[in-house]
Design a protein around this motif. Structure first.
Motif, PDB file in Angstrom:
ATOM      1  N   ASP A 272       0.837  -1.198   0.000  1.00 23.29           N
ATOM      2  CA  ASP A 272       0.000   0.000   0.000  1.00 23.29           C
ATOM      3  C   ASP A 272       0.879   1.259   0.000  1.00 23.29           C
ATOM      4  O   ASP A 272       1.298   1.746   1.047  1.00 23.29           O
ATOM      5  CB  ASP A 272      -0.921  -0.029   1.229  1.00 23.29           C
ATOM      6  CG  ASP A 272      -1.983   1.058   1.184  1.00 23.29           C
ATOM      7  OD1 ASP A 272      -1.807   2.030   0.421  1.00 23.29           O
ATOM      8  OD2 ASP A 272      -2.976   0.928   1.920  1.00 23.29           O
ATOM      9  N   THR A 273       1.142   1.753  -1.215  1.00 28.95           N
ATOM     10  CA  THR A 273       2.034   2.913  -1.341  1.00 28.95           C
ATOM     11  C   THR A 273       1.422   4.168  -0.710  1.00 28.95           C
ATOM     12  O   THR A 273       2.142   5.000  -0.170  1.00 28.95           O
ATOM     13  CB  THR A 273       2.324   3.196  -2.827  1.00 28.95           C
ATOM     14  OG1 THR A 273       1.078   3.220  -3.522  1.00 28.95           O
ATOM     15  CG2 THR A 273       3.221   2.128  -3.418  1.00 28.95           C
ATOM     16  N   LEU A 274       0.092   4.297  -0.785  1.00 27.42           N
ATOM     17  CA  LEU A 274      -0.525   5.512  -0.240  1.00 27.42           C
ATOM     18  C   LEU A 274      -0.390   5.546   1.281  1.00 27.42           C
ATOM     19  O   LEU A 274      -0.131   6.603   1.868  1.00 27.42           O
ATOM     20  CB  LEU A 274      -2.000   5.622  -0.647  1.00 27.42           C
ATOM     21  CG  LEU A 274      -2.566   7.030  -0.486  1.00 27.42           C
ATOM     22  CD1 LEU A 274      -1.985   7.990  -1.512  1.00 27.42           C
ATOM     23  CD2 LEU A 274      -4.084   7.044  -0.551  1.00 27.42           C
ATOM     24  N   ALA A 275      -0.543   4.376   1.907  1.00 25.24           N
ATOM     25  CA  ALA A 275      -0.374   4.315   3.370  1.00 25.24           C
ATOM     26  C   ALA A 275       1.056   4.678   3.737  1.00 25.24           C
ATOM     27  O   ALA A 275       1.300   5.391   4.723  1.00 25.24           O
ATOM     28  CB  ALA A 275      -0.718   2.915   3.875  1.00 25.24           C
ATOM     29  N   ALA A 276       2.005   4.213   2.928  1.00 26.33           N
ATOM     30  CA  ALA A 276       3.416   4.526   3.208  1.00 26.33           C
ATOM     31  C   ALA A 276       3.662   6.036   3.086  1.00 26.33           C
ATOM     32  O   ALA A 276       4.390   6.627   3.897  1.00 26.33           O
ATOM     33  CB  ALA A 276       4.319   3.755   2.241  1.00 26.33           C
ATOM     34  N   ILE A 277       3.050   6.664   2.072  1.00 27.19           N
ATOM     35  CA  ILE A 277       3.224   8.110   1.900  1.00 27.19           C
ATOM     36  C   ILE A 277       2.582   8.859   3.070  1.00 27.19           C
ATOM     37  O   ILE A 277       3.163   9.796   3.626  1.00 27.19           O
ATOM     38  CB  ILE A 277       2.623   8.580   0.551  1.00 27.19           C
ATOM     39  CG1 ILE A 277       3.371   7.925  -0.617  1.00 27.19           C
ATOM     40  CG2 ILE A 277       2.673  10.094   0.429  1.00 27.19           C
ATOM     41  CD1 ILE A 277       2.668   8.061  -1.962  1.00 27.19           C
ATOM     42  N   ALA A 278       1.380   8.420   3.458  1.00 34.14           N
ATOM     43  CA  ALA A 278       0.679   9.066   4.577  1.00 34.14           C
ATOM     44  C   ALA A 278       1.524   8.990   5.851  1.00 34.14           C
ATOM     45  O   ALA A 278       1.690   9.983   6.566  1.00 34.14           O
ATOM     46  CB  ALA A 278      -0.684   8.415   4.796  1.00 34.14           C
ATOM     47  N   ASP A 279       2.089   7.817   6.111  1.00 33.72           N
ATOM     48  CA  ASP A 279       2.924   7.642   7.315  1.00 33.72           C
ATOM     49  C   ASP A 279       4.144   8.550   7.262  1.00 33.72           C
ATOM     50  O   ASP A 279       4.507   9.189   8.245  1.00 33.72           O
ATOM     51  CB  ASP A 279       3.398   6.185   7.436  1.00 33.72           C
ATOM     52  CG  ASP A 279       2.264   5.262   7.850  1.00 33.72           C
ATOM     53  OD1 ASP A 279       1.202   5.793   8.284  1.00 33.72           O
ATOM     54  OD2 ASP A 279       2.419   4.031   7.727  1.00 33.72           O
ATOM     55  N   GLU A 280       4.786   8.591   6.094  1.00 31.45           N
ATOM     56  CA  GLU A 280       5.979   9.429   5.947  1.00 31.45           C
ATOM     57  C   GLU A 280       5.644  10.905   6.118  1.00 31.45           C
ATOM     58  O   GLU A 280       6.425  11.659   6.702  1.00 31.45           O
ATOM     59  CB  GLU A 280       6.626   9.213   4.580  1.00 31.45           C
ATOM     60  CG  GLU A 280       7.691   8.156   4.556  1.00 31.45           C
ATOM     61  CD  GLU A 280       8.795   8.317   5.611  1.00 31.45           C
ATOM     62  OE1 GLU A 280       9.229   9.464   5.872  1.00 31.45           O
ATOM     63  OE2 GLU A 280       9.220   7.298   6.157  1.00 31.45           O
ATOM     64  N   CYS A 281       4.499  11.313   5.599  1.00 27.90           N
ATOM     65  CA  CYS A 281       4.092  12.719   5.752  1.00 27.90           C
ATOM     66  C   CYS A 281       3.978  13.066   7.226  1.00 27.90           C
ATOM     67  O   CYS A 281       4.452  14.119   7.668  1.00 27.90           O
ATOM     68  CB  CYS A 281       2.760  12.976   5.048  1.00 27.90           C
ATOM     69  SG  CYS A 281       2.932  13.133   3.271  1.00 27.90           S
ATOM     70  N   ARG A 282       3.357  12.172   7.987  1.00 27.78           N
ATOM     71  CA  ARG A 282       3.202  12.455   9.418  1.00 27.78           C
ATOM     72  C   ARG A 282       4.573  12.483  10.103  1.00 27.78           C
ATOM     73  O   ARG A 282       4.840  13.324  10.953  1.00 27.78           O
ATOM     74  CB  ARG A 282       2.232  11.469  10.062  1.00 27.78           C
ATOM     75  CG  ARG A 282       0.779  11.805   9.704  1.00 27.78           C
ATOM     76  CD  ARG A 282      -0.234  10.923  10.365  1.00 27.78           C
ATOM     77  NE  ARG A 282      -0.497   9.719   9.601  1.00 27.78           N
ATOM     78  CZ  ARG A 282      -1.424   9.632   8.620  1.00 27.78           C
ATOM     79  NH1 ARG A 282      -2.156  10.683   8.291  1.00 27.78           N
ATOM     80  NH2 ARG A 282      -1.613   8.509   7.972  1.00 27.78           N
ATOM     81  N   LYS A 283       5.447  11.579   9.693  1.00 18.65           N
ATOM     82  CA  LYS A 283       6.792  11.535  10.271  1.00 18.65           C
ATOM     83  C   LYS A 283       7.571  12.810   9.978  1.00 18.65           C
ATOM     84  O   LYS A 283       8.273  13.342  10.817  1.00 18.65           O
ATOM     85  CB  LYS A 283       7.564  10.353   9.669  1.00 18.65           C
ATOM     86  CG  LYS A 283       7.952   9.283  10.694  1.00 18.65           C
ATOM     87  CD  LYS A 283       8.838   8.232  10.055  1.00 18.65           C
ATOM     88  CE  LYS A 283       8.144   6.881  10.165  1.00 18.65           C
ATOM     89  NZ  LYS A 283       8.762   5.842   9.344  1.00 18.65           N
ATOM     90  N   GLN A 284       7.454  13.288   8.735  1.00 18.53           N
ATOM     91  CA  GLN A 284       8.275  14.426   8.305  1.00 18.53           C
ATOM     92  C   GLN A 284       7.566  15.779   8.458  1.00 18.53           C
ATOM     93  O   GLN A 284       8.093  16.801   8.054  1.00 18.53           O
ATOM     94  CB  GLN A 284       8.745  14.226   6.857  1.00 18.53           C
ATOM     95  CG  GLN A 284       9.600  12.965   6.685  1.00 18.53           C
ATOM     96  CD  GLN A 284      10.293  12.902   5.324  1.00 18.53           C
ATOM     97  OE1 GLN A 284      10.717  13.913   4.779  1.00 18.53           O
ATOM     98  NE2 GLN A 284      10.419  11.692   4.782  1.00 18.53           N
ATOM     99  N   GLY A 285       6.340  15.743   9.003  1.00 21.20           N
ATOM    100  CA  GLY A 285       5.639  17.007   9.251  1.00 21.20           C
ATOM    101  C   GLY A 285       5.106  17.685   8.007  1.00 21.20           C
ATOM    102  O   GLY A 285       5.139  18.907   7.882  1.00 21.20           O
TER     103      GLY A 285
END
Ligand code: H79
Length: 463
Positions: A151-164
């Protein structure tokens, strides 16, 4: 009546008026009424952000502009299914070879962040109908339908939260794949609907959108493909209510509804508030001026396509891109700059280089973009202006797009004739200035012939 009674009555009346004015209802499309304060609070992060990265990624990325003899030489390669009139069954087979082994969510988000973007808008489902997320009601998605299975979108969402970085998603109402949707003879635009199956499709979309809001935590829903005839403003209002029930803070673009009149992205003058959606969406254009009281965001490609197209080499210069961002901010709007990653999951090097250059500029001059409001003057022959009110006063940012004739620039009277207190290059030293007629005639600043930045040099004047 005794004086005391008058005083009490007056007080009641006044407090009533106060309550009324602070609760003034803003009709944000007919589906929502909120106070000005609540509306400003909901839009605050988005208005401050000013710069976002758009990502177009889907099965079309695999074709990269080519289908058999058909070539997309210019324009949206993500439209190839329609342009080349590819049958659904054949197009669907692309999923079986979609395997983006080079995909790296952390790298994508870092690329956006280093460019100075505060948010990312990723296509979750484009017109082609394939979901780049784990759709609960379909197998035609990246997890269930491709060899990649992640799930690439979930990975992007998680990274966004990590990186602010604020995580936002694009979603197309027009769908060239769903069996409820009928196709004209020669291409897919605009797609129709089998009347008895419209509800089924609306429910299908709602389940996707519920997932995007609740499971993926999208902060903006960026709709598109709303021009299909069967989609109505009433449908849009119903959908907005559904979404705001799930998350009252969600921001929704105006392509959810039927207000948009064309690529300029707005409703007819003065009518924006009568349609659903929180912001106008110019596409591939910068409005000549903003619309006071109407939020907007222009979306722009770096070459001419949204989805990756190996045939498209018409890249905009770094200078053009930075100046477009400045132009948008000076007109009170956001700038959403697109990248089209390859089927391997890689953002093209030409895009990476341009984003890095924007980051170099933003690292020095970002304060003249983030959290600013629009230019206060009728004309700015030197370039552009942005403004920032802060605790100690107001900063006027003077953006110089080129050399100034005879080294002197008169900035017109500002804030009703306020006196400039100081002037300096953003990222540099003080600038010589003279207050003219105690501010009533503005401020003269002395500008050297050599500007510190060839793209846009910025002088900050404090009032
Ligand atoms: O996703 C990217 C493009 O694929 C998509 N929007 C961006 C963000 C896009 N789809 N179509 N177009 C761009 C151009 C479509 C223009 C038209 Fe219309 C649709 C002409 C007639 C219907 C929009 C609605 C302009 C006038 C009415």
């Amino acid at each position: 009546m005794r004086r005391f009674t008058w005083v009490v009555l007056g007080a009641i009346l006044l407090s009533g008026l106060a309550i009324y004015s602070s609760n003034t209802v803003v009709a944000q499309g007919p589906a929502r009424q909120e106070t000005r304060e609540a509306h400003d609070a909901r839009m605050a992060w988005w208005r401050d952000a000013r710069f976002g990265m758009f990502v177009h990624w889907g099965l079309y990325s695999e074709l990269a502009g080519d289908w058999k003899e058909y070539k997309v030489n210019q324009g949206g390669a993500e439209w190839i299914m329609s342009y080349a009139n590819i049958p659904r069954d054949e197009y669907r087979q692309l999923a079986q070879t979609f395997n983006p082994t080079g995909f790296d969510a952390a790298a994508w988000v870092a690329t956006a962040k280093n460019a100075g973007c505060k948010y990312i808008v990723v296509t979750s489902k484009h017109h082609e109908g394939f979901s780049i997320f784990d759709a609960s009601n379909s197998k035609y998605d990246i997890v269930d339908g491709t060899p990649y299975q992640k799930d690439t979108l979930a990975a992007i969402a998680d990274e966004c939260r990590k990186q602010g970085i604020h995580f936002c998603t694009y979603y197309s109402i027009m769908d060239w794949d769903h069996p409820s949707q009928t196709k004209p003879d020669n291409a897919y635009n605009p797609t129709g609907v089998i009347a008895e199956r419209k509800q089924e499709y609306v429910d299908y979309m709602k389940e996707h959108l519920r997932q995007l809001v609740q499971d993926y935590g999208t902060e903006v829903l960026w709709f598109d493909g709303e021009w299909v005839d069967w989609w109505t403003e009433e449908d849009a209002q119903d959908l907005c209510r559904f979404l705001w029930d799930l998350n009252p803070n969600l921001i929704i673009n105006n392509r959810v509804g039927k207000g948009r009149r064309g690529m300029n992205g707005f409703a007819d003058e003065g009518k924006d508030q009568e349609y659903s959606g929180d912001f106008g969406t110019p596409e591939q254009e910068l409005p000549a001026m903003g619309r006071p009281g109407v939020d907007w965001e222009t979306c722009i490609t770096m070459n001419t396509t949204w989805g990756f197209n190996k045939n498209d080499h018409q890249w905009k210069s770094r200078e053009t891109l930075v100046r477009q961002l400045v132009d948008a901010a000076s007109k009170g709007g956001n700038y959403l700059l697109n990248v089209g990653p390859t089927a391997a999951g890689e953002i093209p090097p030409e895009s990476i280089e341009r984003l890095a250059a924007m980051g170099d500029w933003m690292k020095i001059y970002g304060e003249s973009i983030y959290g600013t409001t629009s230019n206060p003057f009728p004309e700015t022959p030197w370039g552009r202006c942005t403004v920032k009110a802060h605790d100690g006063g107001t900063t006027l940012y003077v953006h110089l797009f080129g050399r100034v004739e005879d080294g002197k620039l008169v900035i017109p009277a500002f804030l009703g004739g306020a006196m400039a207190k100081s002037a300096k290059w953003v990222g540099g030293d003080a600038v010589e200035f003279t207050v003219l007629d105690a501010g009533k005639s503005g401020t003269e600043i002395i500008v050297p012939t050599e500007l510190p930045n060839t793209i846009d040099s910025v002088i900050a004047i404090e009032y």
